[in-house]
Scaffold this active site. Structure first.
Site, PDB file in Angstrom:
ATOM      1  N   TYR A 125       0.840  -1.201   0.000  1.00  0.00           N
ATOM      2  CA  TYR A 125       0.000   0.000   0.000  1.00  0.00           C
ATOM      3  C   TYR A 125       0.877   1.253   0.000  1.00  0.00           C
ATOM      4  O   TYR A 125       0.664   2.179  -0.802  1.00  0.00           O
ATOM      5  CB  TYR A 125      -0.909  -0.005   1.231  1.00  0.00           C
ATOM      6  CG  TYR A 125      -1.706   1.269   1.408  1.00  0.00           C
ATOM      7  CD1 TYR A 125      -2.824   1.530   0.622  1.00  0.00           C
ATOM      8  CD2 TYR A 125      -1.329   2.231   2.353  1.00  0.00           C
ATOM      9  CE1 TYR A 125      -3.558   2.708   0.772  1.00  0.00           C
ATOM     10  CE2 TYR A 125      -2.047   3.407   2.507  1.00  0.00           C
ATOM     11  CZ  TYR A 125      -3.161   3.639   1.720  1.00  0.00           C
ATOM     12  OH  TYR A 125      -3.872   4.804   1.866  1.00  0.00           O
ATOM     13  N   LYS A 170       1.111   4.216  -2.841  1.00  0.00           N
ATOM     14  CA  LYS A 170       0.819   5.636  -2.565  1.00  0.00           C
ATOM     15  C   LYS A 170       2.017   6.517  -2.925  1.00  0.00           C
ATOM     16  O   LYS A 170       1.841   7.706  -3.240  1.00  0.00           O
ATOM     17  CB  LYS A 170       0.410   5.800  -1.099  1.00  0.00           C
ATOM     18  CG  LYS A 170      -0.941   5.152  -0.790  1.00  0.00           C
ATOM     19  CD  LYS A 170      -2.101   5.948  -1.351  1.00  0.00           C
ATOM     20  CE  LYS A 170      -3.051   5.206  -2.203  1.00  0.00           C
ATOM     21  NZ  LYS A 170      -4.142   6.040  -2.742  1.00  0.00           N
TER      22      LYS A 170
HETATM   23  N1  LIG Z   1      -8.850   6.872   5.286  1.00  0.00           N
HETATM   24  C1  LIG Z   1      -7.585   7.137   5.517  1.00  0.00           C
HETATM   25  O1  LIG Z   1      -7.151   7.161   6.668  1.00  0.00           O
HETATM   26  C2  LIG Z   1      -6.644   7.445   4.388  1.00  0.00           C
HETATM   27  C3  LIG Z   1      -5.336   7.811   4.717  1.00  0.00           C
HETATM   28  C4  LIG Z   1      -4.446   8.094   3.697  1.00  0.00           C
HETATM   29  C5  LIG Z   1      -4.865   8.047   2.394  1.00  0.00           C
HETATM   30  N2  LIG Z   1      -6.133   7.684   2.093  1.00  0.00           N
HETATM   31  C6  LIG Z   1      -6.505   7.614   0.677  1.00  0.00           C
HETATM   32  O2  LIG Z   1      -7.722   8.285   0.472  1.00  0.00           O
HETATM   33  C7  LIG Z   1      -8.443   7.676  -0.614  1.00  0.00           C
HETATM   34  C8  LIG Z   1      -9.860   7.411  -0.199  1.00  0.00           C
HETATM   35  O3  LIG Z   1      -9.831   6.505   0.892  1.00  0.00           O
HETATM   36  P1  LIG Z   1     -11.063   6.302   1.892  1.00  0.00           P
HETATM   37  O4  LIG Z   1     -10.495   6.320   3.247  1.00  0.00           O
HETATM   38  O5  LIG Z   1     -12.163   7.209   1.534  1.00  0.00           O
HETATM   39  O6  LIG Z   1     -11.432   4.780   1.546  1.00  0.00           O
HETATM   40  P2  LIG Z   1     -12.853   4.054   1.518  1.00  0.00           P
HETATM   41  O7  LIG Z   1     -13.768   4.646   2.511  1.00  0.00           O
HETATM   42  O8  LIG Z   1     -12.518   2.595   1.604  1.00  0.00           O
HETATM   43  O9  LIG Z   1     -13.397   4.412   0.053  1.00  0.00           O
HETATM   44  C9  LIG Z   1     -12.674   3.976  -1.063  1.00  0.00           C
HETATM   45  C10 LIG Z   1     -13.483   4.266  -2.303  1.00  0.00           C
HETATM   46  O10 LIG Z   1     -12.802   3.655  -3.413  1.00  0.00           O
HETATM   47  C11 LIG Z   1     -13.694   2.729  -4.033  1.00  0.00           C
HETATM   48  N3  LIG Z   1     -12.982   1.573  -4.578  1.00  0.00           N
HETATM   49  C12 LIG Z   1     -12.136   0.741  -3.933  1.00  0.00           C
HETATM   50  N4  LIG Z   1     -11.741  -0.240  -4.766  1.00  0.00           N
HETATM   51  C13 LIG Z   1     -12.361  -0.017  -5.953  1.00  0.00           C
HETATM   52  C14 LIG Z   1     -12.367  -0.687  -7.192  1.00  0.00           C
HETATM   53  N5  LIG Z   1     -11.679  -1.817  -7.379  1.00  0.00           N
HETATM   54  N6  LIG Z   1     -13.095  -0.189  -8.197  1.00  0.00           N
HETATM   55  C15 LIG Z   1     -13.821   0.933  -8.018  1.00  0.00           C
HETATM   56  N7  LIG Z   1     -13.869   1.610  -6.860  1.00  0.00           N
HETATM   57  C16 LIG Z   1     -13.149   1.138  -5.838  1.00  0.00           C
HETATM   58  C17 LIG Z   1     -14.633   2.299  -2.917  1.00  0.00           C
HETATM   59  O11 LIG Z   1     -15.779   1.686  -3.465  1.00  0.00           O
HETATM   60  P3  LIG Z   1     -16.792   0.844  -2.500  1.00  0.00           P
HETATM   61  O12 LIG Z   1     -17.559   1.879  -1.764  1.00  0.00           O
HETATM   62  O13 LIG Z   1     -17.616   0.039  -3.442  1.00  0.00           O
HETATM   63  O14 LIG Z   1     -15.909   0.017  -1.612  1.00  0.00           O
HETATM   64  C18 LIG Z   1     -14.878   3.639  -2.256  1.00  0.00           C
HETATM   65  O15 LIG Z   1     -15.770   4.439  -2.991  1.00  0.00           O
HETATM   66  C19 LIG Z   1      -7.656   6.415  -0.981  1.00  0.00           C
HETATM   67  O16 LIG Z   1      -6.884   6.654  -2.140  1.00  0.00           O
HETATM   68  C20 LIG Z   1      -6.741   6.193   0.210  1.00  0.00           C
HETATM   69  O17 LIG Z   1      -5.547   5.516  -0.142  1.00  0.00           O
HETATM   70  C21 LIG Z   1      -7.046   7.385   3.054  1.00  0.00           C
END
Ligand SMILES: NC(=O)c1ccc[n+]([C@@H]2O[C@H](COP(=O)([O-])OP(=O)(O)OC[C@H]3O[C@@H](n4cnc5c(N)ncnc54)[C@H](OP(=O)(O)O)[C@@H]3O)[C@@H](O)[C@H]2O)c1
Length: 256
Positions: free
Chosen positions: A153, A157
């Site tokens: 991961y 990133k």
């Molecule tokens: N949350 C954190 O603490 C954090 C920290 C650092 C960076 N980030 C980054 O922020 C971004 C958003 O993360 P988040 O926390 O909002 O995650 P999340 O709540 O798990 O949401 C991820 C989104 O991506 C979609 N997705 C995942 N796999 C997919 C696929 N194969 N095809 C199409 N859509 C897909 C999910 O769809 P579904 O709803 O259908 O699952 C959801 O809409 C990511 O790039 C993550 O790496 C997050």
């Protein structure tokens, strides 16, 4: 008023960013992995302009996402937000034989960047975990190493930052930046995540639409609307080109 496309906007930070952009009066096109998730998000965000559908772990479906977006016309900004987290217990090979983390977090944003008609701004979601990552471009697919989900991961990133910076170099007419949202309690972050949920989606929105001079830059990295140093490896032009070449080799699509 801007027109923005956000990948992975059926949940978490993508959904929050979509809702904030619409509240601010912008037009938003959403993206969901399948029709069921599209129906879910259409109920949550009825004022979105459209929802495109496709699983980003599949190269075929990722191409289709780009085609659907291009059929809708041009965009002011594209936010590459969709992601798979750091808890993948195994490679989880996709239909194309790639680790799912690599396919969704690295290759899909590369393909969509190459295939979607150039917007004025590009925003890539990275993570604080990228700071400690090494590139390991000779084993992007984790065939030479024992699988480690958190490391895979973090590497993916770091790729997102390289991609943002490489695009900034290649396309001076486009503002291309990356950010970390903080570790927050989305589905991916988990319930114990300590950072500020109310800040987590704002930087991607700001980079996509704000006329604030601080947002009108390119090839930069941000956290909570502030510039932050990225992993120095992301600024290495040779490594940027190497990543682009590796992505091209995997999917057969060159970045224009
Ligand atoms: N949350 C954190 O603490 C954090 C920290 C650092 C960076 N980030 C980054 O922020 C971004 C958003 O993360 P988040 O926390 O909002 O995650 P999340 O709540 O798990 O949401 C991820 C989104 O991506 C979609 N997705 C995942 N796999 C997919 C696929 N194969 N095809 C199409 N859509 C897909 C999910 O769809 P579904 O709803 O259908 O699952 C959801 O809409 C990511 O790039 C993550 O790496 C997050």
């Amino acid at each position: 008023m801007a027109r923005v496309f956000i990948t992975g906007s059926s949940d978490g930070l993508g959904l929050m960013a979509a809702q904030l952009l619409i509240e601010q009066g912008h037009k938003v096109v959403l993206h969901a992995r399948n029709e069921v998730r599209a129906a879910d998000v259409n109920k949550l965000v009825p004022r979105a302009e459209a929802t495109v559908v496709g699983d980003l772990s599949s190269m075929l479906q990722t191409r289709s996402v780009a085609e659907q977006v291009n059929r809708l016309g041009t965009f002011d900004a594209v936010i590459h937000n969709a992601g798979v987290g750091y808890r993948e217990p195994r490679r989880n090979d996709t239909e194309d034989g790639l680790p799912r983390v690599l396919a969704v977090n690295t290759l899909a944003p590369y393909m969509l960047t190459a295939l979607i008609e150039k917007p004025r701004r590009l925003v890539y979601l990275s993570s604080g975990m990228h700071h400690g990552a090494h590139l390991n471009l000779d084993d992007l697919t984790w065939t030479k190493r024992r699988w480690q989900g958190a490391q895979a991961y973090a590497e993916s990133k770091l790729h997102d930052v390289l991609l943002a910076f490489a695009v900034a170099q290649r396309w001076p007419e486009v503002l291309s930046n990356a950010l970390e949202p903080g570790w927050v309690p989305t589905k991916m972050g988990g319930s114990g995540a300590p950072d500020d949920m109310d800040q987590a989606h704002r930087t991607q929105v700001w980079l996509a639409v704000s006329e604030d001079p601080a947002a009108l830059v390119t090839g930069k990295y941000f956290y909570h609307l502030q510039r932050r140093a990225a992993n120095p490896a992301a600024g290495d032009l040779k490594q940027q080109e190497a990543l682009l070449k590796a992505c091209q080799a995997m999917c057969g699509i060159a970045l224009p």
